[in-house]
Design a protein around this motif. Structure first.
Motif, short mmCIF file in Angstrom:
data_model
loop_
_atom_site.label_atom_id
_atom_site.label_comp_id
_atom_site.label_asym_id
_atom_site.label_seq_id
_atom_site.Cartn_x
_atom_site.Cartn_y
_atom_site.Cartn_z
N UNK A 64 106.11 44.41 72.26
CA UNK A 64 106.91 43.64 71.30
C UNK A 64 106.08 43.13 70.14
N UNK A 65 104.84 42.71 70.43
CA UNK A 65 103.96 42.27 69.34
C UNK A 65 103.50 43.44 68.49
N UNK A 66 103.24 44.58 69.13
CA UNK A 66 102.77 45.75 68.39
C UNK A 66 103.77 46.19 67.32
N UNK A 85 93.55 37.42 70.69
CA UNK A 85 94.01 37.32 72.07
C UNK A 85 94.06 38.69 72.74
N UNK A 86 94.50 39.69 72.01
CA UNK A 86 94.51 41.04 72.57
C UNK A 86 93.07 41.53 72.78
N UNK A 142 107.09 33.80 58.97
CA UNK A 142 106.36 32.93 58.05
C UNK A 142 105.17 33.61 57.38
N UNK A 143 104.70 34.74 57.95
CA UNK A 143 103.55 35.41 57.37
C UNK A 143 102.28 34.57 57.49
N UNK A 154 98.60 36.26 62.90
CA UNK A 154 98.03 37.60 63.10
C UNK A 154 96.63 37.50 63.70
N UNK A 155 95.82 36.58 63.17
CA UNK A 155 94.46 36.44 63.69
C UNK A 155 94.47 36.07 65.17
#
Length: 686
Positions: free
Chosen positions: A424-426, A297-298, A285-286, A291-292
């Motif tokens: 996986x997120x990276x 969270x990271x 969905x972009x 992303x924020x």
């Protein structure tokens, strides 16, 4: 036998919280059982965890009370267990409580015979009788009297519970098909709250396996709104009070249907699973939101949850200064004092902060504010630029408050989940430094928590704290670390991490072999939670259903499929297929409760292997990694002779030239693809 509290010898932060109780606590083990047998006294087993609010309440009311402790010490051998350190013990006795018809929860309070057989139990008991609940002391006296005066009844109870615990799940029935998975999607979608997302009602948990099931259905049934339901849920969670808008990270669950008021504890395993969903939603969905939230969270993980060795701590407590949520909530006067009248009003417009507050709670002395953006419009760029320093000012002020307790023990299974999630997120967010963060944690687990047993098998311990290992490891420890190893193996040539280079694939194979040796039940074909050399459990159970912490079966199944693709060895896929068949009847008995296994089945049936070959393959390799992890296995090969024997791409490698990719599925491979855009077109919607 020592007439004192022995928990000062423990490593677990939860057990150490009770080290000064007047209760003569023992740690779980054969010594405590022998003591109970010598005294012929029943065992009071109390199970909780460091971030558990009601565990703290019962501790303050009863376990810190001299009078209550005296009754406990006189009538029982008292054993305290950290459920996160010994989830196998917790599962046995929670299942026993369910057999008695009770709902369960923590603190778990069970009464056992001196040999560890459960005969009655409950959860929280108040110090003083109220609302139909008896006082804890009256329960203690009644149970102890029944144990000594009515042994026949006790024996009947223990026989009943053991029979319930020993019931093996029906096995067989065959694996399911994609058509059956498709037929499940509509009724499960109807369980989702169409306004707030998540399963309808309250309290609301993330329930990530169900969200992933809907996500996967969206790939198979492209015209249906399944992924929109996942987006709705994750958007509401990410704007709600369950998310920490100042410090990052998601709380365990929401007490209401809107995601407004959380139960404030933050768990490593929740944030790992949510991080992966953030990546999937962003890819589809972009927009800036997902992303924020992933980036924040990271950042929280690095700042608050990473120890000096690079491994990830277990949880942050819900309480500080004895009050749940005190660290996180605000009054408007506090916000106005920090930001000034004008900025406070501006900030309040976006974060539901007003003089009237949004949460009435007597523990906080009236109305307070849980920061959230559920009803606010998304800020424009200029507005966000103004909001960011205001959030930082509030964060800096909050940092001066008394922080919730950190449970800093290192659990292999939870770390494995987060390591894989970071990788996986990276690959989706193009954040290569997250790979380094994952590799550092992995390096600690593999060096400090891997051990070689007497038979020469490489195995993973369950927990570590202050140099003390909790062994043997559990099924999920191995399954989650296999998954982590394979994620790092797939990305090894994208972000080489200095000082942390390992043969991740070899680790995964060794741990899979250990899992088969110590956890595979030869009768049912399922995975027993506890290893076969665990000496202090009355039974070895093999749960299959989803919980807040993933079940070992779906984690291992997806890892087996990936392991088969990366090695080209048929034995791993054959084992996966055997396990799917063994799980068939259990899954059919409760589809919703086995969403994780259904997700693994979708991966088995639909995953595409993307093989990248050649000296100039970098662009193809990076494009392959950018395909969401739910539908691909990336086999990156430096030299053609590294393609495993038997792999479908072996026969076509002569066509590769300087760079090519092959998309393989169902035992066949495509012609070579030399352009990353053509590669993505060929892979399609996953």
């Amino acid at each position: 036998m020592s007439a004192k509290n022995e928990l000062s010898q423990a490593a677990s932060p939860y057990l150490l919280q009770h080290a000064n109780n007047p209760v003569h606590w023992r740690m779980w083990g054969e010594a405590a059982l022998r003591e109970a047998q010598a005294l012929n006294n029943p065992i009071l087993l109390s199970i909780g965890y460091a971030a558990c609010h009601w565990c703290h309440v019962m501790a303050h009311e009863s376990f810190e009370d001299e009078t209550t402790a005296a009754v406990m010490n006189e009538l029982f051998v008292n054993i305290k267990v950290d459920r996160e350190e010994r989830p196998d013990i917790d599962h046995i006795y929670m299942t026993a409580l369910h057999a008695f018809g009770e709902r369960g929860g923590w603190p778990l309070t069970m009464f056992l015979t001196p040999t560890g057989e459960p005969f009655w139990g409950g959860t929280y008991f108040p110090k003083v009788a109220r609302y139909g609940q008896p006082s804890f002391v009256s329960v203690l006296k009644t149970v102890a009297e029944a144990f000594h005066a009515d042994p026949a009844r006790i024996a009947q109870n223990t026989k009943f519970v053991r029979a319930e615990l020993s019931k093996s799940a029906a096995s067989g029935g065959g694996a399911m098909t994609l058509e059956q998975l498709d037929s499940l999607a509509p009724p499960i979608a109807r369980l989702i709250d169409p306004v707030h997302g998540g399963l309808a009602g309250a309290p609301k948990f993330p329930n990530t396996p169900i969200l992933e099931l809907l996500w996967r259905a969206g790939a198979r049934l492209a015209n249906a709104p399944y992924r929109d339901l996942v987006k709705l849920t994750l958007s509401k969670m990410s704007e709600g009070g369950i998310y920490d808008h100042l410090g990052g990270g998601y709380a365990r669950y929401s007490t209401d249907e809107r995601w407004l008021v959380p139960h404030f504890e933050k768990m490593l395993y929740d944030n790992a699973q949510i991080l992966e969903l953030l990546g999937l939603c962003h890819h589809e969905f972009g927009g800036p939101l997902f992303r924020a939230r992933a980036t924040e969270t990271v950042a929280w993980l690095q700042r608050d949850m990473t120890n000096a060795e690079g491994a990830f701590c277990a949880s942050l407590d819900a309480d500080s200064e004895g009050v749940e949520g005190k660290f996180a909530v605000w009054t408007y006067a506090e916000i106005e004092a920090l930001l000034g009248q004008e900025d406070a009003a501006f900030f309040g417009k976006f974060y539901d902060a007003s003089p009237s507050g949004n949460w009435e709670d007597e523990a906080h002395g009236g109305s307070v504010i849980v920061l959230n953006r559920l009803d606010a419009k998304a800020p424009a760029l200029a507005e966000e630029a103004r909001l960011a320093p205001l959030r930082q000012r509030l964060f800096d002020a909050r940092e001066k408050r008394v922080h919730p307790g950190l449970d800093d023990k290192i659990l292999a299974d939870w770390n494995g989940l987060m390591i894989a999630a970071l990788v996986n997120a990276a690959t989706i967010f193009d954040e290569p430094e997250w790979i380094a963060l994952a590799a550092h944690a992995y390096g600690f687990i593999a060096s400090a928590m891997q051990f070689t047993d007497a038979e020469g098998n490489k195995r993973v311990a369950h927990g570590w704290r202050a140099g003390v290992l909790v062994t043997p490891g559990l099924a999920l420890d191995h399954a989650a670390m296999i998954r982590a190893a394979l994620a790092l193996h797939e990305t090894r040539n994208w972000v080489p991490v200095s000082g942390y280079a390992r043969d991740y694939l070899a680790d995964a194979i060794a741990w899979a072999e250990a899992l088969e040796t110590y956890h595979a039940d030869p009768e049912s074909g399922l995975l027993s939670m506890a290893a076969k050399d665990t000496g202090d459990v009355i039974l070895r159970l093999a749960p299959t259903g989803d919980d807040a912490i993933p079940n070992a079966h779906p984690v291992y199944l997806s890892a087996l499929v990936r392991l088969g693709g990366l090695t080209g060895e048929a034995r791993w896929l054959a084992r996966a297929d055997e396990l799917f068949v063994a799980l068939g009847a259990a899954v059919r008995s409760n589809f919703v409760g086995h969403a994780g296994i259904l997700n693994a089945l979708d991966f088995r049936l639909r995953a595409k292997e993307i093989v990248t070959v050649g000296a100039r393959r970098k662009a193809l390799y990076e494009a392959a990694l950018g395909v969401p992890f739910t539908g691909r296995i990336v086999v990156d090969i430096d030299r053609p002779d590294e393609i495993p024997e038997g792999h479908p791409a072996k026969a076509q490698v002569a066509l590769a030239g300087d760079a090519a990719a092959f998309i393989c599925a169902g035992g066949t491979c495509s012609l070579p693809v030399r352009d990353k855009h053509a590669l993505l077109d060929r892979v399609g919607h996953v």
